[in-house]
Motif scaffolding. Structure first.
Motif, PDB file in Angstrom:
ATOM      1  N   ILE A  80       0.838  -1.204   0.000  1.00 12.79           N
ATOM      2  CA  ILE A  80       0.000   0.000   0.000  1.00 12.79           C
ATOM      3  C   ILE A  80       0.874   1.256   0.000  1.00 12.79           C
ATOM      4  CG2 ILE A  80      -1.642   1.351   1.363  1.00 12.79           C
ATOM      5  CD1 ILE A  80      -2.869  -1.316   2.285  1.00 12.79           C
ATOM      6  N   LEU A  81       1.908   1.260   0.847  1.00 11.73           N
ATOM      7  CA  LEU A  81       2.832   2.393   0.888  1.00 11.73           C
ATOM      8  C   LEU A  81       3.531   2.585  -0.453  1.00 11.73           C
ATOM      9  CD1 LEU A  81       4.591   2.090   4.382  1.00 11.73           C
ATOM     10  CD2 LEU A  81       2.965   3.833   3.655  1.00 11.73           C
ATOM     11  N   LEU A  82       3.944   1.477  -1.051  1.00 14.44           N
ATOM     12  CA  LEU A  82       4.654   1.534  -2.332  1.00 14.44           C
ATOM     13  C   LEU A  82       3.776   2.172  -3.409  1.00 14.44           C
ATOM     14  CD1 LEU A  82       7.203   0.685  -3.950  1.00 14.44           C
ATOM     15  CD2 LEU A  82       6.002  -1.437  -4.500  1.00 14.44           C
ATOM     16  N   ILE A  83       2.521   1.771  -3.453  1.00 13.70           N
ATOM     17  CA  ILE A  83       1.609   2.290  -4.479  1.00 13.70           C
ATOM     18  C   ILE A  83       1.268   3.758  -4.223  1.00 13.70           C
ATOM     19  CG2 ILE A  83      -0.722   2.109  -5.448  1.00 13.70           C
ATOM     20  CD1 ILE A  83      -0.537  -0.921  -4.943  1.00 13.70           C
ATOM     21  N   LEU A  84       0.862   4.063  -2.988  1.00 12.55           N
ATOM     22  CA  LEU A  84       0.403   5.413  -2.684  1.00 12.55           C
ATOM     23  C   LEU A  84       1.530   6.439  -2.637  1.00 12.55           C
ATOM     24  CD1 LEU A  84      -2.305   4.779   0.070  1.00 12.55           C
ATOM     25  CD2 LEU A  84      -2.633   5.199  -2.373  1.00 12.55           C
ATOM     26  N   CYS A  85       2.708   6.020  -2.182  1.00 14.50           N
ATOM     27  CA  CYS A  85       3.805   6.973  -1.979  1.00 14.50           C
ATOM     28  C   CYS A  85       4.799   7.022  -3.131  1.00 14.50           C
ATOM     29  CB  CYS A  85       4.559   6.640  -0.688  1.00 14.50           C
ATOM     30  SG  CYS A  85       3.545   6.721   0.803  1.00 14.50           S
ATOM     31  N   PHE A  86       4.935   5.943  -3.890  1.00  8.92           N
ATOM     32  CA  PHE A  86       5.946   5.891  -4.942  1.00  8.92           C
ATOM     33  C   PHE A  86       5.331   5.799  -6.338  1.00  8.92           C
ATOM     34  CE2 PHE A  86       8.123   4.486  -1.148  1.00  8.92           C
ATOM     35  CZ  PHE A  86       9.416   4.980  -1.275  1.00  8.92           C
ATOM     36  N   VAL A  87       4.522   4.784  -6.550  1.00  7.96           N
ATOM     37  CA  VAL A  87       4.010   4.497  -7.899  1.00  7.96           C
ATOM     38  C   VAL A  87       3.163   5.654  -8.437  1.00  7.96           C
ATOM     39  CG1 VAL A  87       2.588   2.946  -9.285  1.00  7.96           C
ATOM     40  CG2 VAL A  87       4.096   2.006  -7.517  1.00  7.96           C
ATOM     41  N   THR A  88       2.230   6.144  -7.637  1.00  7.29           N
ATOM     42  CA  THR A  88       1.371   7.233  -8.120  1.00  7.29           C
ATOM     43  C   THR A  88       2.190   8.476  -8.443  1.00  7.29           C
ATOM     44  OG1 THR A  88       0.950   7.914  -5.820  1.00  7.29           O
ATOM     45  CG2 THR A  88      -0.650   6.440  -6.841  1.00  7.29           C
TER      46      THR A  88
END
Length: 374
Positions: free
Chosen positions: A172-180
């Protein structure tokens, strides 16, 4: 402090690299390029090298995670340590404001009382005094506040628990903080999609809209990497170097897109902490450092002692270098130094790290004063 027997010198190496890159980022001439300079080979080279500095703070959080998550939690000791860090933060923040204000002839009494109070105690800012670097300590304390809860899930996961809350949380952190964040950059590459903004996802669905989220991710990742470092360090050195260069190249590409979009030079260090290219670089350099043998370091006293001194004083260098940079160094650059040289900047950064590491060691031996340093 862990004992000599259990000291992991590769973590000391990472801390030394991290604080060197912090100084390199904050006080360099060669990287100070403007949008008006265009995308010349020199500008691209300087921004490529500057982007490497973006691993500095992520490395600190990974080392913190490596040490804390893989040791027993003593809650009372952890809370006391966090409180001491907070008090030292308030002290050095105040000292920094007073010294830089005096050097820049800023009369603090001209400020509103509430503005000064906010700056000293409530993380406020004073526009005429540079204290932007102090974001790091509140971010660290936020991670420390969540650490006991993360530690519980981390231990359960490492003990073979079949509930993967920790991994789900990291995804979740990876998607919300990095990927987006990087998808947003991709959208800017085409006029047809440049107007599409996905920032609303991060702003409305991400409970960690500041840098706390990315740094918490690095913190947990450091714990996982350290636990598996004996396996990870078997990755070929050339593969890690290629991965690192690939990440740096991607970050340079991100810089060109963002710079071209905002029509001014985008900060590919601070603004890149939560980018996938920086995550790639940080992971590669962490594993690469894992190849450093503690026995080999112990066998070389001329390397071991300086490495320990620098590693033990990274927080002190962090506080001291900013005061020095905005007073003495600022004066020298304004009046005597105008050469833009990457090698010269690196020599300067090494000198700053060594000087203030030694100062930190000296201050630790002085009664009362030692309470003010880390």
């Amino acid at each position: 402090m862990h004992s000599e027997k259990e000291r992991y010198y590769y973590l000391d190496v990472l801390k030394a690299i991290a604080i060197f890159l912090v100084c390199s980022y904050h006080f360099t001439l060669a990287y100070k390029t403007n949008y008006s300079d265009g995308f010349t080979p020199y500008v691209l080279l300087s921004r490529f090298i500057a982007g490497i500095n973006s691993v500095c703070i992520p490395l600190f959080f990974m080392v913190n995670g490596a040490l804390l998550l893989n040791h027993d939690l003593k809650l009372k000791k952890h809370l006391k340590k966090s409180f001491v860090i907070f008090l030292q933060f308030i002290f050095w923040r105040t000292v920094t404001i007073l010294i830089i204000a005096a050097f820049k002839s800023v009369n603090l009494f001209d400020l509103e009382f509430t503005d000064l109070f906010n700056a000293l105690f409530l993380f406020g800012n004073i526009e005429t005094i540079g204290i932007s670097h102090f974001w790091f300590i509140p971010c660290l304390l936020c991670v420390y506040i969540m650490f006991p809860f993360i530690k519980r899930e981390y231990d359960y996961f490492m003990q073979g628990g079949n509930e993967y809350y920790l991994i789900i949380f990291m995804i979740i952190l990876l998607i919300l903080c990095f990927v987006t964040y990087d998808i947003s950059t991709l959208l800017k590459t085409s006029p047809a999609t440049a107007g599409i903004s996905i920032n609303g996802i991060s702003e409305n669905l991400n409970p960690f809209i500041s840098l706390v989220g990315p740094m918490l991710f690095y913190f947990i990742l450091g714990g996982l990497f350290h636990k598996k470092i004996k396996v990870l360090k078997n990755v070929k050195t050339y593969q890690l170097l290629l991965g690192f260069i690939f990440g740096a190249a991607l970050l340079l590409l991100k810089w060109t897109v963002e710079t071209n979009f905002i029509k001014e030079s985008w900060d590919n260090v601070y603004e890149a902490y939560n980018s996938l290219p920086t995550l790639i670089m940080t992971s590669c350099i962490f594993i690469l450092a894992g190849k450093v043998s503690s026995d080999a370091v112990k066998a070389k006293p001329m390397l071991k002692k300086p490495l320990e001194i620098i590693s033990n004083n990274t927080m002190n260098v962090y506080y001291f270098h900013w005061i020095f940079g905005y007073t003495v160094l600022d004066y020298l650059v304004t009046n005597y130094i105008s050469i833009k040289s990457i090698p010269l900047d690196y020599v300067k950064s090494i000198a700053i790290v060594v000087l203030f590491s030694l100062l930190g060691e000296v201050m630790k031996k002085i009664p009362l004063i030692k309470k003010l340093v880390h």
